[in-house]
Write a protein that holds these residues in place. Structure first.
Motif, PDB file in Angstrom:
ATOM      1  N   GLU A  28      10.685   0.739   1.866  1.00  0.00           N
ATOM      2  CA  GLU A  28       9.380   0.734   1.221  1.00  0.00           C
ATOM      3  C   GLU A  28       9.567   0.355  -0.239  1.00  0.00           C
ATOM      4  O   GLU A  28      10.450   0.830  -0.929  1.00  0.00           O
ATOM      5  CB  GLU A  28       8.771   2.124   1.342  1.00  0.00           C
ATOM      6  CG  GLU A  28       7.445   2.253   0.678  1.00  0.00           C
ATOM      7  CD  GLU A  28       6.891   3.648   0.804  1.00  0.00           C
ATOM      8  OE1 GLU A  28       6.107   4.008  -0.058  1.00  0.00           O
ATOM      9  OE2 GLU A  28       7.242   4.358   1.755  1.00  0.00           O
ATOM     10  N   THR A  30       7.502  -0.456  -4.031  1.00  0.00           N
ATOM     11  CA  THR A  30       6.275  -0.351  -4.803  1.00  0.00           C
ATOM     12  C   THR A  30       6.343  -1.327  -5.964  1.00  0.00           C
ATOM     13  O   THR A  30       7.422  -1.767  -6.368  1.00  0.00           O
ATOM     14  CB  THR A  30       6.057   1.076  -5.348  1.00  0.00           C
ATOM     15  OG1 THR A  30       7.162   1.435  -6.164  1.00  0.00           O
ATOM     16  CG2 THR A  30       5.875   2.070  -4.229  1.00  0.00           C
ATOM     17  N   VAL A  56      -2.910  -2.525   2.724  1.00  0.00           N
ATOM     18  CA  VAL A  56      -1.770  -1.618   2.624  1.00  0.00           C
ATOM     19  C   VAL A  56      -2.054  -0.504   1.618  1.00  0.00           C
ATOM     20  O   VAL A  56      -1.585   0.620   1.771  1.00  0.00           O
ATOM     21  CB  VAL A  56      -0.483  -2.398   2.251  1.00  0.00           C
ATOM     22  CG1 VAL A  56       0.648  -1.471   1.842  1.00  0.00           C
ATOM     23  CG2 VAL A  56      -0.040  -3.271   3.413  1.00  0.00           C
ATOM     24  N   GLN A  71       1.726  -0.079  -3.241  1.00  0.00           N
ATOM     25  CA  GLN A  71       2.698  -0.112  -2.146  1.00  0.00           C
ATOM     26  C   GLN A  71       2.731  -1.526  -1.590  1.00  0.00           C
ATOM     27  O   GLN A  71       1.692  -2.135  -1.371  1.00  0.00           O
ATOM     28  CB  GLN A  71       2.282   0.866  -1.055  1.00  0.00           C
ATOM     29  CG  GLN A  71       3.269   0.926   0.086  1.00  0.00           C
ATOM     30  CD  GLN A  71       2.874   1.976   1.099  1.00  0.00           C
ATOM     31  OE1 GLN A  71       2.358   3.030   0.760  1.00  0.00           O
ATOM     32  NE2 GLN A  71       3.120   1.664   2.353  1.00  0.00           N
ATOM     33  N   VAL A  74       6.240  -3.839   4.239  1.00  0.00           N
ATOM     34  CA  VAL A  74       7.636  -4.023   4.618  1.00  0.00           C
ATOM     35  C   VAL A  74       7.854  -5.510   4.889  1.00  0.00           C
ATOM     36  O   VAL A  74       7.114  -6.110   5.672  1.00  0.00           O
ATOM     37  CB  VAL A  74       7.978  -3.199   5.885  1.00  0.00           C
ATOM     38  CG1 VAL A  74       9.408  -3.439   6.321  1.00  0.00           C
ATOM     39  CG2 VAL A  74       7.716  -1.718   5.638  1.00  0.00           C
ATOM     40  N   ASN A 109       5.023   1.337  10.325  1.00  0.00           N
ATOM     41  CA  ASN A 109       4.323   2.469   9.714  1.00  0.00           C
ATOM     42  C   ASN A 109       5.290   3.600   9.391  1.00  0.00           C
ATOM     43  O   ASN A 109       5.142   4.289   8.375  1.00  0.00           O
ATOM     44  CB  ASN A 109       3.224   2.990  10.638  1.00  0.00           C
ATOM     45  CG  ASN A 109       2.026   2.069  10.706  1.00  0.00           C
ATOM     46  OD1 ASN A 109       1.893   1.137   9.918  1.00  0.00           O
ATOM     47  ND2 ASN A 109       1.162   2.321  11.673  1.00  0.00           N
ATOM     48  N   GLU A 112       7.090   3.026   6.176  1.00  0.00           N
ATOM     49  CA  GLU A 112       6.245   3.314   5.018  1.00  0.00           C
ATOM     50  C   GLU A 112       5.958   4.804   4.849  1.00  0.00           C
ATOM     51  O   GLU A 112       5.573   5.243   3.774  1.00  0.00           O
ATOM     52  CB  GLU A 112       4.927   2.550   5.132  1.00  0.00           C
ATOM     53  CG  GLU A 112       5.109   1.054   5.011  1.00  0.00           C
ATOM     54  CD  GLU A 112       3.815   0.285   5.169  1.00  0.00           C
ATOM     55  OE1 GLU A 112       2.743   0.915   5.346  1.00  0.00           O
ATOM     56  OE2 GLU A 112       3.867  -0.946   5.114  1.00  0.00           O
ATOM     57  N   ASP A 118      13.607   5.031   5.538  1.00  0.00           N
ATOM     58  CA  ASP A 118      12.971   3.955   4.776  1.00  0.00           C
ATOM     59  C   ASP A 118      13.418   2.552   5.172  1.00  0.00           C
ATOM     60  O   ASP A 118      13.354   1.638   4.341  1.00  0.00           O
ATOM     61  CB  ASP A 118      13.247   4.150   3.281  1.00  0.00           C
ATOM     62  CG  ASP A 118      12.488   5.318   2.709  1.00  0.00           C
ATOM     63  OD1 ASP A 118      11.449   5.692   3.285  1.00  0.00           O
ATOM     64  OD2 ASP A 118      12.921   5.853   1.678  1.00  0.00           O
ATOM     65  N   GLN A 157       0.262  -5.672   8.460  1.00  0.00           N
ATOM     66  CA  GLN A 157       0.489  -4.301   7.994  1.00  0.00           C
ATOM     67  C   GLN A 157      -0.692  -3.828   7.161  1.00  0.00           C
ATOM     68  O   GLN A 157      -1.203  -4.567   6.333  1.00  0.00           O
ATOM     69  CB  GLN A 157       1.747  -4.232   7.147  1.00  0.00           C
ATOM     70  CG  GLN A 157       3.024  -4.385   7.934  1.00  0.00           C
ATOM     71  CD  GLN A 157       4.209  -4.423   7.020  1.00  0.00           C
ATOM     72  OE1 GLN A 157       4.602  -3.396   6.493  1.00  0.00           O
ATOM     73  NE2 GLN A 157       4.780  -5.609   6.837  1.00  0.00           N
TER      74      GLN A 157
END
Length: 193
Positions: A28, A30, A56, A71, A74, A109, A112, A118, A157
């Motif tokens: 994940e 950011t 997302v 966020q 992926v 999912n 995230e 991760d 996503q």
């Protein structure tokens, strides 16, 4: 002698660590919004659509503010897509294309979610989560349909209903899963969060 053995083991461990793909790849990520950023410019830099970036982050508008944490979806490496497609093939063989997309979406999912590892690799090999890992069928090649289902799950996503689990109630039962909220049913699979 002992010192030389320890040095050799440390060198071997270092080589082993850097030779294989890191389990944190695809983790994940950011992005901190900078002054002058727009959703369009951020999405363009990551090779995604503004609609996906909004989805997302559960945004209903295009407003962002400096310092805000966004966020990012992926973005798996090719080897991760292959691994995920092989899982989809083994878990959803005989299911519809939509069911295959659903299985891939659950894995993304989980990456995230703060409740799971991760990375795609970490999620798939997390204990006894997926029977194809346990019985070895994950090693079989994926069909073109499973590969396409992974591509679609990656591209969309944020648009799903946040499913973190799925199972086929005619093949398995779980008091844990029966306590979860059903998000959708596709074919024989029940998806839950």
């Amino acid at each position: 002698m002992f010192k030389n053995l320890m040095i050799s083991l440390l060198v071997f461990a270092g080589i082993f660590t850097f030779t294989f793909p890191a389990q944190a790849e695809g983790a994940e990520e950011t992005y901190t919004v900078q002054k002058g950023d727009s959703l369009y410019s951020i999405a363009s830099n990551y090779g995604i659509s503004t609609h996906q970036l909004k989805a997302v982050n559960d945004k209903s508008s295009y407003m962002i503010y400096p310092g805000e944490q966004l966020q990012m979806p992926v973005l798996p490496e090719e080897w991760e897509k292959d691994l995920l497609a092989r899982l989809v093939e083994a878990e959803a063989k005989g299911e519809s294309y939509a069911g295959k997309v659903g299985v891939a979406t659950v894995v993304l999912n989980r990456v995230e979610s703060d409740k799971f590892p991760d990375s795609i690799y970490g999620v798939i090999y997390d204990g006894i989560q997926f029977s194809p890992v346990l019985n070895g069928t994950i090693e079989q090649p994926a069909s073109q349909e499973s590969k396409q289902a992974v591509e679609e799950a990656v591209a969309y996503q944020g648009y799903d209903r946040e499913s973190l689990f799925f199972y086929n109630p005619s093949k398995a039962s779980s008091s844990y899963l029966s306590s979860k909220e059903v998000t959708t049913v596709i074919g024989d699979h029940v998806f839950l969060r």
